[in-house]
Scaffold this motif. Structure first.
Motif, PDB file in Angstrom:
ATOM      1  N   ILE A  84      22.040  11.725   5.118  1.00  0.00           N
ATOM      2  CA  ILE A  84      21.568  10.377   5.435  1.00  0.00           C
ATOM      3  C   ILE A  84      20.478  10.437   6.494  1.00  0.00           C
ATOM      4  CG2 ILE A  84      22.241   8.160   6.437  1.00  0.00           C
ATOM      5  CD1 ILE A  84      24.949   8.513   5.089  1.00  0.00           C
ATOM      6  N   TYR A  85      20.667  11.258   7.510  1.00  0.00           N
ATOM      7  CA  TYR A  85      19.644  11.395   8.550  1.00  0.00           C
ATOM      8  C   TYR A  85      18.353  11.960   7.976  1.00  0.00           C
ATOM      9  CZ  TYR A  85      23.455  10.629  11.854  1.00  0.00           C
ATOM     10  OH  TYR A  85      24.498  10.097  12.537  1.00  0.00           O
ATOM     11  N   LEU A  86      18.486  12.901   7.057  1.00  0.00           N
ATOM     12  CA  LEU A  86      17.312  13.489   6.416  1.00  0.00           C
ATOM     13  C   LEU A  86      16.572  12.434   5.587  1.00  0.00           C
ATOM     14  CD1 LEU A  86      15.693  16.076   5.719  1.00  0.00           C
ATOM     15  CD2 LEU A  86      17.192  16.299   3.736  1.00  0.00           C
ATOM     16  N   LEU A  87      17.295  11.646   4.788  1.00  0.00           N
ATOM     17  CA  LEU A  87      16.662  10.630   3.951  1.00  0.00           C
ATOM     18  C   LEU A  87      16.021   9.528   4.794  1.00  0.00           C
ATOM     19  CD1 LEU A  87      19.255  10.293   1.074  1.00  0.00           C
ATOM     20  CD2 LEU A  87      17.010  11.361   0.994  1.00  0.00           C
ATOM     21  N   ILE A  88      16.672   9.132   5.868  1.00  0.00           N
ATOM     22  CA  ILE A  88      16.095   8.102   6.743  1.00  0.00           C
ATOM     23  C   ILE A  88      14.820   8.612   7.397  1.00  0.00           C
ATOM     24  CG2 ILE A  88      16.457   6.818   8.888  1.00  0.00           C
ATOM     25  CD1 ILE A  88      19.369   6.470   8.023  1.00  0.00           C
ATOM     26  N   SER A  89      14.820   9.846   7.856  1.00  0.00           N
ATOM     27  CA  SER A  89      13.619  10.391   8.494  1.00  0.00           C
ATOM     28  C   SER A  89      12.473  10.531   7.499  1.00  0.00           C
ATOM     29  CB  SER A  89      13.932  11.724   9.173  1.00  0.00           C
ATOM     30  OG  SER A  89      14.345  12.672   8.212  1.00  0.00           O
ATOM     31  N   ILE A  90      12.779  10.956   6.274  1.00  0.00           N
ATOM     32  CA  ILE A  90      11.734  11.078   5.255  1.00  0.00           C
ATOM     33  C   ILE A  90      11.177   9.706   4.895  1.00  0.00           C
ATOM     34  CG2 ILE A  90      11.320  11.673   2.827  1.00  0.00           C
ATOM     35  CD1 ILE A  90      13.179  14.053   3.223  1.00  0.00           C
ATOM     36  N   SER A  91      12.048   8.695   4.782  1.00  0.00           N
ATOM     37  CA  SER A  91      11.568   7.353   4.440  1.00  0.00           C
ATOM     38  C   SER A  91      10.717   6.763   5.560  1.00  0.00           C
ATOM     39  CB  SER A  91      12.740   6.430   4.119  1.00  0.00           C
ATOM     40  OG  SER A  91      13.532   6.223   5.276  1.00  0.00           O
ATOM     41  N   ILE A  92      11.043   7.070   6.798  1.00  0.00           N
ATOM     42  CA  ILE A  92      10.214   6.597   7.919  1.00  0.00           C
ATOM     43  C   ILE A  92       8.850   7.261   7.888  1.00  0.00           C
ATOM     44  CG2 ILE A  92       9.994   6.640  10.437  1.00  0.00           C
ATOM     45  CD1 ILE A  92      13.005   6.098  10.566  1.00  0.00           C
ATOM     46  N   VAL A  93       8.806   8.542   7.580  1.00  0.00           N
ATOM     47  CA  VAL A  93       7.530   9.254   7.493  1.00  0.00           C
ATOM     48  C   VAL A  93       6.670   8.675   6.363  1.00  0.00           C
ATOM     49  CG1 VAL A  93       6.481  11.479   6.915  1.00  0.00           C
ATOM     50  CG2 VAL A  93       8.372  11.380   8.543  1.00  0.00           C
ATOM     51  N   VAL A  94       7.280   8.386   5.223  1.00  0.00           N
ATOM     52  CA  VAL A  94       6.537   7.814   4.092  1.00  0.00           C
ATOM     53  C   VAL A  94       6.031   6.414   4.457  1.00  0.00           C
ATOM     54  CG1 VAL A  94       6.766   6.977   1.721  1.00  0.00           C
ATOM     55  CG2 VAL A  94       7.687   9.197   2.348  1.00  0.00           C
TER      56      VAL A  94
ATOM     57  N   VAL B  87       5.326   5.234   7.439  1.00  0.00           N
ATOM     58  CA  VAL B  87       4.233   5.364   8.405  1.00  0.00           C
ATOM     59  C   VAL B  87       2.959   5.815   7.694  1.00  0.00           C
ATOM     60  CG1 VAL B  87       3.430   6.707  10.389  1.00  0.00           C
ATOM     61  CG2 VAL B  87       5.721   5.725  10.399  1.00  0.00           C
ATOM     62  N   ALA B  88       3.087   6.684   6.700  1.00  0.00           N
ATOM     63  CA  ALA B  88       1.906   7.133   5.947  1.00  0.00           C
ATOM     64  C   ALA B  88       1.272   5.964   5.195  1.00  0.00           C
ATOM     65  CB  ALA B  88       2.291   8.240   4.979  1.00  0.00           C
ATOM     66  N   PHE B  89       2.102   5.112   4.571  1.00  0.00           N
ATOM     67  CA  PHE B  89       1.558   3.944   3.873  1.00  0.00           C
ATOM     68  C   PHE B  89       0.949   2.949   4.860  1.00  0.00           C
ATOM     69  CE2 PHE B  89       4.246   5.170   0.200  1.00  0.00           C
ATOM     70  CZ  PHE B  89       3.260   5.129  -0.762  1.00  0.00           C
ATOM     71  N   LEU B  90       1.534   2.800   6.028  1.00  0.00           N
ATOM     72  CA  LEU B  90       0.967   1.910   7.037  1.00  0.00           C
ATOM     73  C   LEU B  90      -0.399   2.409   7.493  1.00  0.00           C
ATOM     74  CD1 LEU B  90       1.360  -0.551   8.910  1.00  0.00           C
ATOM     75  CD2 LEU B  90       2.348   1.023  10.569  1.00  0.00           C
ATOM     76  N   ILE B  91      -0.528   3.698   7.698  1.00  0.00           N
ATOM     77  CA  ILE B  91      -1.814   4.274   8.106  1.00  0.00           C
ATOM     78  C   ILE B  91      -2.853   4.092   6.992  1.00  0.00           C
ATOM     79  CG2 ILE B  91      -2.990   6.461   8.609  1.00  0.00           C
ATOM     80  CD1 ILE B  91      -0.424   7.271  10.139  1.00  0.00           C
ATOM     81  N   ALA B  92      -2.437   4.304   5.745  1.00  0.00           N
ATOM     82  CA  ALA B  92      -3.368   4.115   4.624  1.00  0.00           C
ATOM     83  C   ALA B  92      -3.808   2.660   4.525  1.00  0.00           C
ATOM     84  CB  ALA B  92      -2.716   4.562   3.322  1.00  0.00           C
ATOM     85  N   PHE B  93      -2.898   1.721   4.752  1.00  0.00           N
ATOM     86  CA  PHE B  93      -3.243   0.309   4.712  1.00  0.00           C
ATOM     87  C   PHE B  93      -4.202  -0.064   5.838  1.00  0.00           C
ATOM     88  CE2 PHE B  93      -2.326  -4.040   6.146  1.00  0.00           C
ATOM     89  CZ  PHE B  93      -2.762  -4.735   5.038  1.00  0.00           C
ATOM     90  N   ILE B  94      -3.936   0.419   7.033  1.00  0.00           N
ATOM     91  CA  ILE B  94      -4.819   0.116   8.168  1.00  0.00           C
ATOM     92  C   ILE B  94      -6.204   0.700   7.932  1.00  0.00           C
ATOM     93  CG2 ILE B  94      -5.200   0.596  10.620  1.00  0.00           C
ATOM     94  CD1 ILE B  94      -2.150   0.304  10.986  1.00  0.00           C
ATOM     95  N   ARG B  95      -6.268   1.888   7.371  1.00  0.00           N
ATOM     96  CA  ARG B  95      -7.565   2.508   7.083  1.00  0.00           C
ATOM     97  C   ARG B  95      -8.334   1.706   6.028  1.00  0.00           C
ATOM     98  NH1 ARG B  95      -7.672   8.776   6.158  1.00  0.00           N
ATOM     99  NH2 ARG B  95      -7.295   8.630   8.373  1.00  0.00           N
ATOM    100  N   ALA B  96      -7.620   1.183   5.020  1.00  0.00           N
ATOM    101  CA  ALA B  96      -8.272   0.381   3.982  1.00  0.00           C
ATOM    102  C   ALA B  96      -8.789  -0.932   4.557  1.00  0.00           C
ATOM    103  CB  ALA B  96      -7.302   0.116   2.843  1.00  0.00           C
ATOM    104  N   VAL B  97      -8.036  -1.541   5.455  1.00  0.00           N
ATOM    105  CA  VAL B  97      -8.481  -2.792   6.069  1.00  0.00           C
ATOM    106  C   VAL B  97      -9.696  -2.552   6.949  1.00  0.00           C
ATOM    107  CG1 VAL B  97      -7.834  -4.581   7.721  1.00  0.00           C
ATOM    108  CG2 VAL B  97      -6.244  -3.928   5.938  1.00  0.00           C
ATOM    109  N   LYS B  98      -9.690  -1.470   7.705  1.00  0.00           N
ATOM    110  CA  LYS B  98     -10.823  -1.177   8.589  1.00  0.00           C
ATOM    111  C   LYS B  98     -12.084  -0.820   7.797  1.00  0.00           C
ATOM    112  CE  LYS B  98      -8.478   0.177  12.797  1.00  0.00           C
ATOM    113  NZ  LYS B  98      -8.280   1.237  13.801  1.00  0.00           N
ATOM    114  N   SER B  99     -11.916  -0.238   6.610  1.00  0.00           N
ATOM    115  CA  SER B  99     -13.091   0.132   5.827  1.00  0.00           C
ATOM    116  C   SER B  99     -13.681  -1.057   5.082  1.00  0.00           C
ATOM    117  CB  SER B  99     -12.736   1.236   4.830  1.00  0.00           C
ATOM    118  OG  SER B  99     -11.897   0.724   3.816  1.00  0.00           O
ATOM    119  N   GLY B 100     -12.994  -2.209   5.101  1.00  0.00           N
ATOM    120  CA  GLY B 100     -13.544  -3.414   4.501  1.00  0.00           C
ATOM    121  C   GLY B 100     -13.160  -3.636   3.058  1.00  0.00           C
ATOM    122  N   GLN B 101     -12.099  -2.994   2.614  1.00  0.00           N
ATOM    123  CA  GLN B 101     -11.720  -3.123   1.214  1.00  0.00           C
ATOM    124  C   GLN B 101     -11.220  -4.527   0.886  1.00  0.00           C
ATOM    125  OE1 GLN B 101      -9.001  -0.121  -0.002  1.00  0.00           O
ATOM    126  NE2 GLN B 101      -8.931  -0.795  -2.115  1.00  0.00           N
TER     127      GLN B 101
END
Length: 65
Positions: free
Chosen positions: A4-14, A16-30
């Motif tokens: 459970i700890y492993l799955l929770i940590s992996i889901s948090i990492v995923v 955060v990766a999607f959040l970073i991708a979204f912020i990058r898309a917003v900043k690039s003007g998409q």
């Protein structure tokens, strides 16, 4: 319990990766186009030019020869 700890940590990492991708898309003007979606239904669709039927007949004749 460690799985459970492993799955929770992996889901948090995923997440955060999607959040970073979204912020990058917003900043690039998409997502900056606010005007076009509101008037898209007012524009006519593009007229697709039909090929001349003579060309089609000629190619079929050439194939049969």
């Amino acid at each position: 319990m460690s799985v459970i700890y492993l799955l929770i940590s992996i889901s948090i990492v995923v997440a955060v990766a999607f959040l970073i991708a979204f912020i990058r898309a917003v900043k690039s003007g998409q997502y900056d186009d606010d005007y076009t979606p509101s008037v898209r239904m007012l524009f006519d669709d593009e007229v697709v030019k039909k090929e001349k039927p003579n060309k089609l007949i000629q190619t079929e004749k050439q194939k049969s020869i």
